[in-house]
Write a protein that holds these residues in place. Structure first.
Motif, PDB file in Angstrom:
ATOM      1  N   VAL A  82     107.942  72.203  69.412  1.00 32.86           N
ATOM      2  CA  VAL A  82     107.517  72.548  70.761  1.00 32.86           C
ATOM      3  C   VAL A  82     105.996  72.479  70.886  1.00 32.86           C
ATOM      4  O   VAL A  82     105.459  72.057  71.913  1.00 32.86           O
ATOM      5  CB  VAL A  82     108.052  73.938  71.153  1.00 32.86           C
ATOM      6  N   HIS A  83     105.287  72.880  69.832  1.00 28.56           N
ATOM      7  CA  HIS A  83     103.822  72.769  69.816  1.00 28.56           C
ATOM      8  C   HIS A  83     103.398  71.319  70.064  1.00 28.56           C
ATOM      9  O   HIS A  83     102.529  71.043  70.897  1.00 28.56           O
ATOM     10  CB  HIS A  83     103.288  73.251  68.471  1.00 28.56           C
ATOM     11  N   SER A  84     104.033  70.394  69.354  1.00 29.76           N
ATOM     12  CA  SER A  84     103.670  68.975  69.478  1.00 29.76           C
ATOM     13  C   SER A  84     104.046  68.428  70.850  1.00 29.76           C
ATOM     14  O   SER A  84     103.220  67.794  71.532  1.00 29.76           O
ATOM     15  CB  SER A  84     104.370  68.173  68.380  1.00 29.76           C
ATOM     16  N   LYS A  85     105.270  68.670  71.303  1.00 30.44           N
ATOM     17  CA  LYS A  85     105.739  68.102  72.559  1.00 30.44           C
ATOM     18  C   LYS A  85     105.055  68.721  73.776  1.00 30.44           C
ATOM     19  O   LYS A  85     104.977  68.084  74.835  1.00 30.44           O
ATOM     20  CB  LYS A  85     107.258  68.260  72.664  1.00 30.44           C
ATOM     21  N   SER A  86     104.563  69.953  73.629  1.00 32.76           N
ATOM     22  CA  SER A  86     103.902  70.619  74.752  1.00 32.76           C
ATOM     23  C   SER A  86     102.407  70.332  74.801  1.00 32.76           C
ATOM     24  O   SER A  86     101.694  70.880  75.654  1.00 32.76           O
ATOM     25  CB  SER A  86     104.119  72.130  74.667  1.00 32.76           C
ATOM     26  N   GLY A  87     101.927  69.508  73.892  1.00 32.47           N
ATOM     27  CA  GLY A  87     100.496  69.217  73.856  1.00 32.47           C
ATOM     28  C   GLY A  87      99.680  70.355  73.289  1.00 32.47           C
ATOM     29  O   GLY A  87      98.477  70.460  73.553  1.00 32.47           O
ATOM     30  N   GLY A  88     100.311  71.218  72.506  1.00 27.42           N
ATOM     31  CA  GLY A  88      99.599  72.292  71.816  1.00 27.42           C
ATOM     32  C   GLY A  88      99.534  73.609  72.563  1.00 27.42           C
ATOM     33  O   GLY A  88      98.919  74.562  72.074  1.00 27.42           O
ATOM     34  N   ASP A  95     101.732  77.961  70.714  1.00 23.38           N
ATOM     35  CA  ASP A  95     100.963  78.112  69.478  1.00 23.38           C
ATOM     36  C   ASP A  95     101.204  79.484  68.874  1.00 23.38           C
ATOM     37  O   ASP A  95     100.925  80.508  69.501  1.00 23.38           O
ATOM     38  CB  ASP A  95      99.470  77.925  69.766  1.00 23.38           C
ATOM     39  N   VAL A  96     101.720  79.510  67.643  1.00 23.95           N
ATOM     40  CA  VAL A  96     102.035  80.787  66.994  1.00 23.95           C
ATOM     41  C   VAL A  96     100.819  81.410  66.312  1.00 23.95           C
ATOM     42  O   VAL A  96     100.925  82.481  65.718  1.00 23.95           O
ATOM     43  CB  VAL A  96     103.182  80.612  65.969  1.00 23.95           C
ATOM     44  N   THR A  97      99.651  80.748  66.397  1.00 25.66           N
ATOM     45  CA  THR A  97      98.429  81.317  65.808  1.00 25.66           C
ATOM     46  C   THR A  97      97.508  81.895  66.874  1.00 25.66           C
ATOM     47  O   THR A  97      96.313  82.051  66.660  1.00 25.66           O
ATOM     48  CB  THR A  97      97.660  80.249  64.998  1.00 25.66           C
ATOM     49  N   LEU A  98      98.046  82.251  68.022  1.00 21.36           N
ATOM     50  CA  LEU A  98      97.254  82.677  69.173  1.00 21.36           C
ATOM     51  C   LEU A  98      96.646  84.074  69.021  1.00 21.36           C
ATOM     52  O   LEU A  98      95.813  84.479  69.835  1.00 21.36           O
ATOM     53  CB  LEU A  98      98.155  82.646  70.422  1.00 21.36           C
ATOM     54  N   GLY A  99      97.021  84.796  67.984  1.00 23.34           N
ATOM     55  CA  GLY A  99      96.623  86.190  67.823  1.00 23.34           C
ATOM     56  C   GLY A  99      95.160  86.519  68.074  1.00 23.34           C
ATOM     57  O   GLY A  99      94.860  87.497  68.767  1.00 23.34           O
ATOM     58  N   PRO A 100      94.194  85.768  67.526  1.00 24.42           N
ATOM     59  CA  PRO A 100      92.782  86.108  67.755  1.00 24.42           C
ATOM     60  C   PRO A 100      92.392  86.138  69.232  1.00 24.42           C
ATOM     61  O   PRO A 100      91.570  86.954  69.645  1.00 24.42           O
ATOM     62  CB  PRO A 100      92.037  84.996  67.002  1.00 24.42           C
ATOM     63  N   LEU A 101      92.975  85.263  70.034  1.00 24.26           N
ATOM     64  CA  LEU A 101      92.681  85.272  71.476  1.00 24.26           C
ATOM     65  C   LEU A 101      93.318  86.476  72.164  1.00 24.26           C
ATOM     66  O   LEU A 101      92.730  87.066  73.080  1.00 24.26           O
ATOM     67  CB  LEU A 101      93.176  83.985  72.126  1.00 24.26           C
ATOM     68  N   LEU A 139      88.587  80.708  69.224  1.00 20.25           N
ATOM     69  CA  LEU A 139      89.311  79.438  69.191  1.00 20.25           C
ATOM     70  C   LEU A 139      89.228  78.760  67.828  1.00 20.25           C
ATOM     71  O   LEU A 139      90.122  77.985  67.471  1.00 20.25           O
ATOM     72  CB  LEU A 139      88.756  78.497  70.270  1.00 20.25           C
ATOM     73  N   GLU A 140      88.188  79.068  67.055  1.00 16.04           N
ATOM     74  CA  GLU A 140      88.078  78.486  65.714  1.00 16.04           C
ATOM     75  C   GLU A 140      89.194  78.976  64.795  1.00 16.04           C
ATOM     76  O   GLU A 140      89.518  78.319  63.799  1.00 16.04           O
ATOM     77  CB  GLU A 140      86.713  78.828  65.117  1.00 16.04           C
ATOM     78  N   ALA A 141      89.782  80.121  65.127  1.00 19.08           N
ATOM     79  CA  ALA A 141      90.861  80.680  64.306  1.00 19.08           C
ATOM     80  C   ALA A 141      92.234  80.429  64.909  1.00 19.08           C
ATOM     81  O   ALA A 141      93.225  81.015  64.474  1.00 19.08           O
ATOM     82  CB  ALA A 141      90.647  82.185  64.119  1.00 19.08           C
ATOM     83  N   VAL A 142      92.295  79.565  65.923  1.00 12.20           N
ATOM     84  CA  VAL A 142      93.552  79.242  66.602  1.00 12.20           C
ATOM     85  C   VAL A 142      93.801  77.738  66.508  1.00 12.20           C
ATOM     86  O   VAL A 142      92.887  76.947  66.671  1.00 12.20           O
ATOM     87  CB  VAL A 142      93.508  79.678  68.083  1.00 12.20           C
ATOM     88  N   GLY A 143      95.039  77.380  66.253  1.00 10.77           N
ATOM     89  CA  GLY A 143      95.388  75.959  66.180  1.00 10.77           C
ATOM     90  C   GLY A 143      96.502  75.722  65.188  1.00 10.77           C
ATOM     91  O   GLY A 143      96.256  75.523  63.998  1.00 10.77           O
ATOM     92  N   GLN A 144      97.721  75.763  65.666  1.00 10.52           N
ATOM     93  CA  GLN A 144      98.888  75.689  64.797  1.00 10.52           C
ATOM     94  C   GLN A 144      98.923  74.421  63.950  1.00 10.52           C
ATOM     95  O   GLN A 144      99.157  74.470  62.746  1.00 10.52           O
ATOM     96  CB  GLN A 144     100.145  75.780  65.673  1.00 10.52           C
ATOM     97  N   ALA A 145      98.694  73.267  64.575  1.00 12.26           N
ATOM     98  CA  ALA A 145      98.767  72.004  63.845  1.00 12.26           C
ATOM     99  C   ALA A 145      97.661  71.891  62.806  1.00 12.26           C
ATOM    100  O   ALA A 145      97.849  71.298  61.733  1.00 12.26           O
ATOM    101  CB  ALA A 145      98.694  70.828  64.822  1.00 12.26           C
ATOM    102  N   ILE A 202     100.391  84.492  61.798  1.00  8.88           N
ATOM    103  CA  ILE A 202     101.467  83.934  62.617  1.00  8.88           C
ATOM    104  C   ILE A 202     102.127  85.048  63.401  1.00  8.88           C
ATOM    105  O   ILE A 202     102.422  86.114  62.860  1.00  8.88           O
ATOM    106  CB  ILE A 202     102.521  83.230  61.740  1.00  8.88           C
ATOM    107  N   ASN A 203     102.367  84.803  64.671  1.00  6.43           N
ATOM    108  CA  ASN A 203     103.155  85.716  65.482  1.00  6.43           C
ATOM    109  C   ASN A 203     104.251  84.899  66.157  1.00  6.43           C
ATOM    110  O   ASN A 203     103.965  83.969  66.901  1.00  6.43           O
ATOM    111  CB  ASN A 203     102.281  86.411  66.532  1.00  6.43           C
ATOM    112  N   LEU A 204     105.509  85.273  65.887  1.00  9.15           N
ATOM    113  CA  LEU A 204     106.649  84.519  66.383  1.00  9.15           C
ATOM    114  C   LEU A 204     107.277  85.159  67.607  1.00  9.15           C
ATOM    115  O   LEU A 204     108.438  84.917  67.923  1.00  9.15           O
ATOM    116  CB  LEU A 204     107.692  84.379  65.264  1.00  9.15           C
ATOM    117  N   GLY A 205     106.484  85.959  68.320  1.00  7.27           N
ATOM    118  CA  GLY A 205     107.017  86.692  69.457  1.00  7.27           C
ATOM    119  C   GLY A 205     107.566  85.822  70.572  1.00  7.27           C
ATOM    120  O   GLY A 205     108.393  86.264  71.363  1.00  7.27           O
ATOM    121  N   ALA A 206     107.141  84.573  70.667  1.00 12.03           N
ATOM    122  CA  ALA A 206     107.597  83.698  71.739  1.00 12.03           C
ATOM    123  C   ALA A 206     108.826  82.892  71.356  1.00 12.03           C
ATOM    124  O   ALA A 206     109.278  82.058  72.144  1.00 12.03           O
ATOM    125  CB  ALA A 206     106.473  82.745  72.142  1.00 12.03           C
TER     126      ALA A 206
END
Length: 358
Positions: free
Chosen positions: A119-125, A128-134, A159-165, A186-190
């Motif tokens: 879903v990360h790839s198909k949604s254009g990023g 993102d399960v690494t969104l926690g810092p934001l 943003l430097e600490a975010v980016g699943q891919a 990682i947060n899998l809440g979504a």
């Protein structure tokens, strides 16, 4: 079957505060008297992942005790893998570790991460399960009036600490996961709730149940006919604070469904409204007028993840992605011409083409 924001905030932690309020109402009577002749209806409910779950199973000679134990064991296993509230869970242990070497992960974790990557790839990023810092930066949790809005510099640093891919590497063949930075979490809440729904569905089928609805906090999956012997029909709630009226009723037989909305979760600062839905590419709340998105997919996990992604994208960008990947999506958008309490609805081609009751 409503998941309120204060319940969501207790599930797999604060990432869920910005994630969708899932608003679905099963459209059949609670009374057993209307059930299809000769069918036994078993209804089980409880609490998990900071919200409630409801299971309706239809069949003959159902072993309620065995099915209840199977559901409990399934939820214990899923939480043990994916709960950020449990410091001993698999995802918490991975997030806390500074080890950059690949680590072996369970089949549950592997399945969820593989879908998250898809879903990360198909949604254009935007998923993102690494969104926690934001999430932490924007303070989407207890927030006091007058709390400052993050600066551009602070957003860029987060943003430097975010980016699943960029930050996570999944090897499905070796069943390993690695991180590129020691602090990557990682947060899998979504997506975890949807996976939990599907896991319960598989448990029911292992006991020979072929007609059911499973729901956790609004994410759901159905199979077969409902207690009346008809297709399952689910109502999508209107995106109005304090309202429980239905916008639309849709057939959801043999599918998963999830709805995401931002209309109960936002804050205002100096007269400006800030959505709790964050775009991981910009590091800022979304500014489009889409307020609710419903996705119907082959399972609840995909519906859960895509509902989040579509709400970040909004109707215009989301519709283009839905067309590309043949996703069944229903958008509700605030009408900019008539005010915030008027809405425009849009269906993707796959949503319009969905067959009726099955």
């Amino acid at each position: 079957m409503r998941l309120l924001s204060h319940l969501r905030s207790r599930l797999l932690p604060r990432l869920l505060i910005i994630l969708p309020v899932l608003l679905l109402t099963a459209c059949w009577p609670e009374s057993e008297s209307g059930s299809e002749s000769g069918s036994e209806v078993l209804r089980l409910s409880g609490h998990t992942m900071g919200t409630s779950y409801n299971v309706t199973a239809i069949g003959s000679d159902l072993d309620s005790a065995m099915i209840a134990d199977s559901i409990k064991n399934t939820l214990d296993r899923v939480n043990g893998s994916m709960s950020n509230w449990d410091p001993q869970s698999e995802v918490s242990t991975f997030s806390a570790s500074g080890d950059l070497n690949p680590v072996s992960i369970s089949d549950d974790f592997l399945t969820v991460m593989a879908t998250a990557d898809e879903v990360h790839s198909k949604s254009g990023g935007v998923f993102d399960v690494t969104l926690g810092p934001l999430i932490e930066l924007w303070g989407f949790g207890p927030r006091k009036p007058g709390d400052p809005v993050p600066s551009d510099k602070a957003i860029d640093e987060a943003l430097e600490a975010v980016g699943q891919a960029r930050l996570l590497s999944l090897d499905e063949t070796r069943k390993t996961l690695a991180k590129a930075q020691p602090g990557t979490g990682i947060n899998l809440g979504a997506i975890a709730k949807g996976y939990g729904v599907d896991a319960i569905a598989r448990a029911l089928e292992s006991h020979g149940v072929t007609r059911y609805m499973v729901e956790i906090g609004g994410d759901l999956v159905t199979k077969g006919a409902n207690p009346r012997g008809e297709g399952w029909r689910i109502g999508i709630e209107k995106p109005e604070t304090g309202s429980q009226s239905i916008q639309m009723i849709v057939p959801v037989s043999n599918r998963g469904m999830a709805t995401s909305g931002d209309y109960r979760n936002f804050f205002e600062h100096e007269g400006k409204r800030y959505s709790h839905i964050l775009d991981p590419l910009t590091g800022r709340p979304v500014t489009h007028r889409t307020t609710s998105v419903t996705v119907i997919a082959e399972n609840a996990m995909l519906a859960d993840a895509w509902a989040t992604a579509m709400l970040v994208l909004g109707r215009e960008r989301g519709l283009a992605v839905a067309k590309t990947h043949q996703l069944a999506v229903f958008f509700i958008e605030r009408d900019s011409q008539t005010g915030s309490e008027s809405y425009i609805t849009t269906e993707s081609p796959a949503f319009r083409a969905m067959p009726g009751d099955q």
